[in-house]
Design a protein around this motif. Structure first.
Motif, mmCIF file in Angstrom:
data_model
loop_
_atom_site.group_PDB
_atom_site.id
_atom_site.type_symbol
_atom_site.label_atom_id
_atom_site.label_comp_id
_atom_site.label_asym_id
_atom_site.label_seq_id
_atom_site.Cartn_x
_atom_site.Cartn_y
_atom_site.Cartn_z
ATOM 1 N N UNK A 22 0.823 -1.210 0.000
ATOM 2 C CA UNK A 22 0.000 0.000 0.000
ATOM 3 C C UNK A 22 0.858 1.261 0.000
ATOM 4 N N UNK A 23 1.928 1.238 0.784
ATOM 5 C CA UNK A 23 2.744 2.446 0.960
ATOM 6 C C UNK A 23 3.778 2.664 -0.142
ATOM 7 N N UNK A 24 4.004 1.653 -0.969
ATOM 8 C CA UNK A 24 5.067 1.765 -1.965
ATOM 9 C C UNK A 24 4.586 1.641 -3.405
ATOM 10 N N UNK A 25 3.282 1.609 -3.591
ATOM 11 C CA UNK A 25 2.731 1.428 -4.931
ATOM 12 C C UNK A 25 1.650 2.473 -5.187
ATOM 13 N N UNK A 26 1.660 3.066 -6.360
ATOM 14 C CA UNK A 26 0.553 3.924 -6.785
ATOM 15 C C UNK A 26 -0.450 3.042 -7.529
ATOM 16 N N UNK A 27 -1.703 3.076 -7.094
ATOM 17 C CA UNK A 27 -2.708 2.204 -7.696
ATOM 18 C C UNK A 27 -4.049 2.910 -7.754
ATOM 19 N N UNK A 28 -4.908 2.409 -8.639
ATOM 20 C CA UNK A 28 -6.228 3.007 -8.853
ATOM 21 C C UNK A 28 -7.346 2.190 -8.216
ATOM 22 N N UNK A 29 -7.187 0.859 -8.224
ATOM 23 C CA UNK A 29 -8.231 -0.046 -7.737
ATOM 24 C C UNK A 29 -7.584 -1.135 -6.886
ATOM 25 N N UNK A 30 -8.196 -1.429 -5.754
ATOM 26 C CA UNK A 30 -7.779 -2.558 -4.931
ATOM 27 C C UNK A 30 -8.869 -3.619 -4.967
ATOM 28 N N UNK A 31 -8.488 -4.840 -5.238
ATOM 29 C CA UNK A 31 -9.420 -5.967 -5.208
ATOM 30 C C UNK A 31 -9.202 -6.725 -3.900
ATOM 31 N N UNK A 32 -10.228 -6.787 -3.069
ATOM 32 C CA UNK A 32 -10.140 -7.489 -1.786
ATOM 33 C C UNK A 32 -10.695 -8.897 -1.989
ATOM 34 N N UNK A 33 -9.795 -9.890 -2.026
ATOM 35 C CA UNK A 33 -10.198 -11.259 -2.346
ATOM 36 C C UNK A 33 -9.847 -12.237 -1.232
ATOM 37 N N UNK A 34 -9.784 -11.730 0.001
ATOM 38 C CA UNK A 34 -9.605 -12.639 1.141
ATOM 39 C C UNK A 34 -10.978 -13.028 1.667
ATOM 40 N N UNK A 35 -10.988 -13.870 2.690
ATOM 41 C CA UNK A 35 -12.264 -14.201 3.343
ATOM 42 C C UNK A 35 -12.282 -13.644 4.767
ATOM 43 N N UNK A 36 -11.427 -12.666 5.018
ATOM 44 C CA UNK A 36 -11.339 -12.076 6.348
ATOM 45 C C UNK A 36 -12.401 -10.994 6.516
ATOM 46 N N UNK A 37 -12.552 -10.516 7.743
ATOM 47 C CA UNK A 37 -13.471 -9.405 7.995
ATOM 48 C C UNK A 37 -12.702 -8.199 8.522
ATOM 49 N N UNK A 38 -12.092 -8.339 9.685
ATOM 50 C CA UNK A 38 -11.367 -7.195 10.262
ATOM 51 C C UNK A 38 -10.222 -6.748 9.346
ATOM 52 N N UNK A 39 -9.413 -7.696 8.909
ATOM 53 C CA UNK A 39 -8.288 -7.364 8.031
ATOM 54 C C UNK A 39 -8.792 -6.734 6.735
ATOM 55 N N UNK A 40 -9.845 -7.306 6.170
ATOM 56 C CA UNK A 40 -10.385 -6.781 4.912
ATOM 57 C C UNK A 40 -10.887 -5.353 5.084
ATOM 58 N N UNK A 41 -11.542 -5.077 6.206
ATOM 59 C CA UNK A 41 -12.056 -3.724 6.443
ATOM 60 C C UNK A 41 -10.903 -2.733 6.532
ATOM 61 N N UNK A 42 -9.844 -3.110 7.232
ATOM 62 C CA UNK A 42 -8.680 -2.228 7.332
ATOM 63 C C UNK A 42 -8.024 -2.037 5.964
ATOM 64 N N UNK A 43 -8.020 -3.090 5.162
ATOM 65 C CA UNK A 43 -7.480 -3.003 3.803
ATOM 66 C C UNK A 43 -8.261 -1.988 2.978
ATOM 67 N N UNK A 44 -9.580 -2.069 3.049
ATOM 68 C CA UNK A 44 -10.431 -1.131 2.297
ATOM 69 C C UNK A 44 -10.182 0.306 2.733
ATOM 70 N N UNK A 45 -10.093 0.526 4.037
ATOM 71 C CA UNK A 45 -9.872 1.881 4.548
ATOM 72 C C UNK A 45 -8.505 2.413 4.104
ATOM 73 N N UNK A 46 -7.517 1.515 4.075
ATOM 74 C CA UNK A 46 -6.186 1.935 3.612
ATOM 75 C C UNK A 46 -6.234 2.333 2.150
ATOM 76 N N UNK A 47 -6.997 1.594 1.339
ATOM 77 C CA UNK A 47 -7.149 1.943 -0.071
ATOM 78 C C UNK A 47 -7.846 3.293 -0.228
ATOM 79 N N UNK A 48 -8.908 3.513 0.554
ATOM 80 C CA UNK A 48 -9.624 4.787 0.487
ATOM 81 C C UNK A 48 -8.677 5.952 0.805
ATOM 82 N N UNK A 49 -7.799 5.743 1.782
ATOM 83 C CA UNK A 49 -6.888 6.814 2.189
ATOM 84 C C UNK A 49 -5.916 7.184 1.070
#
Length: 257
Positions: A75-102
């Motif tokens: 997340x911190x070393x790549x410039x990206x436009x879209x993140x695909x969340x393909x895990x089956x987690x909940x807490x980790x996935x939510x944090x991943x989404x928020x990091x992408x939004x940021x």
């Protein structure tokens, strides 16, 4: 859409994609698709399974991508436009989404678990960040939602959003699913959820929430049948039936061709 993607490809401005959960069967499939579809480029991949992760990046085949078992490193070393969340987690996935939004990136969920539990929260967070979060249109609930919107566009009333399940064993156990999971290259817990009905209930609950619906009964009915056309006899769609006053019902059939 194809012309737009081809234009991005020809201009050297592809949509830059990070896949989290890249080592799974869906994650690897998405990484492969970034090679096959013009205008897409895998720039980052995350998974704790490093062997599967390296394979996913190899499948993408369009150039270098940062891959790591550590989400923050990508997340911190790549410039990206879209993140695909393909895990089956909940807490980790939510944090991943928020990091992408940021980072000002949009999110596509291939994760019904986080969607059903935290979807409204993540939608609000995405709105606040000025980005989009959506479920994919390739898994069952996404496909049904896309069909349902088209049917409503045609002017029809929806009475039921249905799913088809191939098999069901309510009391499947972890031990029983070890070998089937290996054969299908699936996580064992996932395989249990597919077998015992958890997955279809999550997906249909998502549809019920999205279309102001509800199940006909808790856990749905899920009648067994040989052919999908039997659905008209298995559920009473006649005018005498009191259907959902404001939305539709959700259910599924079992074993139909």
């Amino acid at each position: 859409m194809l012309k737009d993607l081809q234009k991005l490809e020809s201009e050297g401005k592809p949509i830059r994609i990070v896949v989290v959960g890249a080592a799974g069967s869906m994650g690897q499939g998405i990484c492969l698709q970034t090679r096959l579809t013009p205008g897409l480029r895998l720039v980052g991949a995350v998974d704790i399974n490093e062997e599967g992760l390296a394979k996913a990046v190899e499948l993408s085949g369009k150039g270098p991508a940062v891959y790591s078992p550590n989400l923050e490193e990508v997340i911190n070393n790549v410039d990206f436009d879209v993140l695909v969340e393909a895990t089956t987690t909940v807490e980790f996935a939510a944090k991943t989404c928020l990091a992408a939004f940021s980072k000002g990136a949009h999110v596509v969920l291939m994760n019904a678990e986080v969607d059903i539990l935290l979807g409204p929260y993540l939608r609000q967070a995405a709105d606040n960040a000025g980005v989009v979060i959506t479920s994919d249109a390739g898994d069952q609930h996404g496909v049904v939602a896309r069909m349902a919107k088209e049917i409503k566009l045609w002017g029809f009333d929806l009475v039921m959003l249905g799913n088809i399940k191939g098999f069901l064993r309510r009391h499947a156990t972890y031990q029983e699913m070890i070998e089937p999971a290996k054969e299908r290259r699936l996580n064992i817990v996932q395989c249990v959820s597919y077998t015992d009905g958890t997955k279809v209930n999550v997906e249909q609950a998502l549809l019920a929430n999205a279309f102001n619906g509800s199940p006909l009964r808790r856990g749905m009915i899920g009648p067994r049948c040989e052919d999908v056309r039997e659905v008209f006899h298995l559920f009473n769609f006649g005018p005498e039936t009191k259907w959902h006053p404001d939305g539709c019902y959700v259910d599924y059939i079992l074993g139909a061709a």
